[in-house]
Write a protein that holds these residues in place. Sequence first.
Motif, PDB file in Angstrom:
ATOM      1  N   LEU A  47       0.801  -1.179  -0.005  1.00  0.00           N
ATOM      2  CA  LEU A  47       0.083   0.123  -0.011  1.00  0.00           C
ATOM      3  C   LEU A  47       0.857   1.128  -0.032  1.00  0.00           C
ATOM      4  CD1 LEU A  47      -2.877  -0.945   2.586  1.00  0.00           C
ATOM      5  CD2 LEU A  47      -3.101  -0.401  -0.061  1.00  0.00           C
ATOM      6  N   ASP A  48       2.187   1.281   0.396  1.00  0.00           N
ATOM      7  CA  ASP A  48       3.027   2.362   0.350  1.00  0.00           C
ATOM      8  C   ASP A  48       3.067   2.799  -1.201  1.00  0.00           C
ATOM      9  OD1 ASP A  48       3.425   2.654   2.893  1.00  0.00           O
ATOM     10  OD2 ASP A  48       5.143   1.488   3.169  1.00  0.00           O
ATOM     11  N   ARG A  49       2.882   1.788  -2.001  1.00  0.00           N
ATOM     12  CA  ARG A  49       3.291   2.341  -3.464  1.00  0.00           C
ATOM     13  C   ARG A  49       1.751   2.590  -4.358  1.00  0.00           C
ATOM     14  NH1 ARG A  49       8.091   1.690  -5.437  1.00  0.00           N
ATOM     15  NH2 ARG A  49       9.628   0.806  -4.045  1.00  0.00           N
ATOM     16  N   TRP A  50       0.781   2.194  -3.329  1.00  0.00           N
ATOM     17  CA  TRP A  50      -0.645   2.488  -4.092  1.00  0.00           C
ATOM     18  C   TRP A  50      -1.293   3.782  -3.594  1.00  0.00           C
ATOM     19  CZ3 TRP A  50      -3.025  -3.152  -2.940  1.00  0.00           C
ATOM     20  CH2 TRP A  50      -2.302  -3.945  -3.659  1.00  0.00           C
ATOM     21  N   ASP A  51      -2.304   4.294  -4.422  1.00  0.00           N
ATOM     22  CA  ASP A  51      -3.376   5.295  -3.956  1.00  0.00           C
ATOM     23  C   ASP A  51      -3.984   4.857  -3.054  1.00  0.00           C
ATOM     24  OD1 ASP A  51      -5.958   6.670  -4.477  1.00  0.00           O
ATOM     25  OD2 ASP A  51      -4.330   8.030  -4.701  1.00  0.00           O
ATOM     26  N   LEU A  52      -4.127   5.116  -1.732  1.00  0.00           N
ATOM     27  CA  LEU A  52      -4.963   4.613  -0.579  1.00  0.00           C
ATOM     28  C   LEU A  52      -6.551   4.983  -0.829  1.00  0.00           C
ATOM     29  CD1 LEU A  52      -2.814   5.786   2.542  1.00  0.00           C
ATOM     30  CD2 LEU A  52      -2.716   3.312   1.318  1.00  0.00           C
ATOM     31  N   VAL A  53      -6.619   5.721  -1.418  1.00  0.00           N
ATOM     32  CA  VAL A  53      -8.462   6.132  -1.603  1.00  0.00           C
ATOM     33  C   VAL A  53      -8.659   5.279  -2.834  1.00  0.00           C
ATOM     34  CG1 VAL A  53      -9.945   7.672  -2.418  1.00  0.00           C
ATOM     35  CG2 VAL A  53      -8.218   8.517  -0.816  1.00  0.00           C
ATOM     36  N   ARG A  54      -8.045   5.073  -3.728  1.00  0.00           N
ATOM     37  CA  ARG A  54      -8.618   4.020  -4.701  1.00  0.00           C
ATOM     38  C   ARG A  54      -8.476   2.688  -4.100  1.00  0.00           C
ATOM     39  NH1 ARG A  54      -4.634   5.000  -8.290  1.00  0.00           N
ATOM     40  NH2 ARG A  54      -5.969   6.855  -9.169  1.00  0.00           N
ATOM     41  N   ALA A  55      -7.444   2.266  -3.442  1.00  0.00           N
ATOM     42  CA  ALA A  55      -7.538   0.926  -2.878  1.00  0.00           C
ATOM     43  C   ALA A  55      -8.759   0.520  -1.932  1.00  0.00           C
ATOM     44  CB  ALA A  55      -6.075   0.679  -2.033  1.00  0.00           C
ATOM     45  N   MET A  56      -8.943   1.490  -1.419  1.00  0.00           N
ATOM     46  CA  MET A  56     -10.087   1.358  -0.439  1.00  0.00           C
ATOM     47  C   MET A  56     -11.451   1.285  -1.097  1.00  0.00           C
ATOM     48  SD  MET A  56      -8.909   4.112   2.718  1.00  0.00           S
ATOM     49  CE  MET A  56     -10.297   3.954   3.774  1.00  0.00           C
ATOM     50  N   TRP A  57     -12.002   2.074  -1.996  1.00  0.00           N
ATOM     51  CA  TRP A  57     -12.877   2.099  -2.637  1.00  0.00           C
ATOM     52  C   TRP A  57     -13.083   0.926  -3.408  1.00  0.00           C
ATOM     53  CZ3 TRP A  57     -13.446   2.088  -8.000  1.00  0.00           C
ATOM     54  CH2 TRP A  57     -12.612   2.948  -8.466  1.00  0.00           C
TER      55      TRP A  57
END
Length: 331
Positions: free
Chosen positions: A49-59
């Motif tokens: 997740l350090d390399r991902w967009d957190l908002v996109r990962a959550m939705w």
Amino acid sequence: MSGIGSWLLVVAIPFYVFTLTGSTVATGLTLALEALPALTIGPWAGVLLDRWDLVRAMWIADLVSAAAVGLILFADRDHLWLIYVAILLENTATTVFRPAARALRPTVVGTGAELAAANALTAVTSSAIRLAAPPLGALLLAGPGIEFVLAVDIASYLISAIVIATIRTRRHPTATEPPRALEGLKVVVRHRALRGVLIGQTAFLTANAGLTALLVPFTVNRLQAPGYVVGYLISGLGAGYLIGAALSTKASRVLGIRELLAITQLASVGALFFTADSLALLIGALAAPAITLALDLPLTLNLIATLAVIAAALTLLVVPRHPAYFTKTAR
């Protein structure tokens, strides 16, 4: 929102599986599968997740969870595997969602007092949901039925996804090399207090998972109680969290464990503890129903309860006393 829907299913799904099969093993498997993603994916989720967009990962995780729960609508006694697949998918998505939520919170509310207030609000909200949702889910299962409970859960995930998609932050994926997934293992192995807590906690949670896996069969078959009674029992977890949250601040000041808590809150160490929790859940949920095949249900429950008590003694044995204790006694 998504937490409300998820906790509605805590009692409803095991009870539904037990109603379909009458098998303690099949019921325990539902609990074991909940822990499997956290065990296999959890140690790497936070790092990725350090390399991902957190908002996109959550939705996206919310949408996957909604689709997974929708699979259960097509399950029956002959297609029980759909429930197991749904549980795996939902909990895989949750394994991504939870660390992303923790990482995103400071970028939304800030740090310092604002973050402390947000964490406290999250803890109270989660505890209230754990207190109210399980018996409500069991009551809805007995009333409108499993389809209604599933529909509520699906709707909660969709609403959550819509709300999260509106979040705008300046947080960007980490550009530097992230920490290794199991880096916290070295810290725990070297630190006597953390190592002791991990051993005692794993022993207790293994017993706890076994008791939870057998709770539905024992309540329904031995006590002849309706499903919502299981919900009341599970809601005791929420009551315990609320009481613990109220006492934790004062207890931490009296015990003087600030330094210990600071270490255990490191992300890598926390990931290891979550992994151990999942391993304990997996072992307990599978072993307890299997033991009932050789022993009767009451004897199995008594043996597992004994293990839970032993875990407390084990913790006293393997966890060193806090340095503050020695300072006080020396005085």
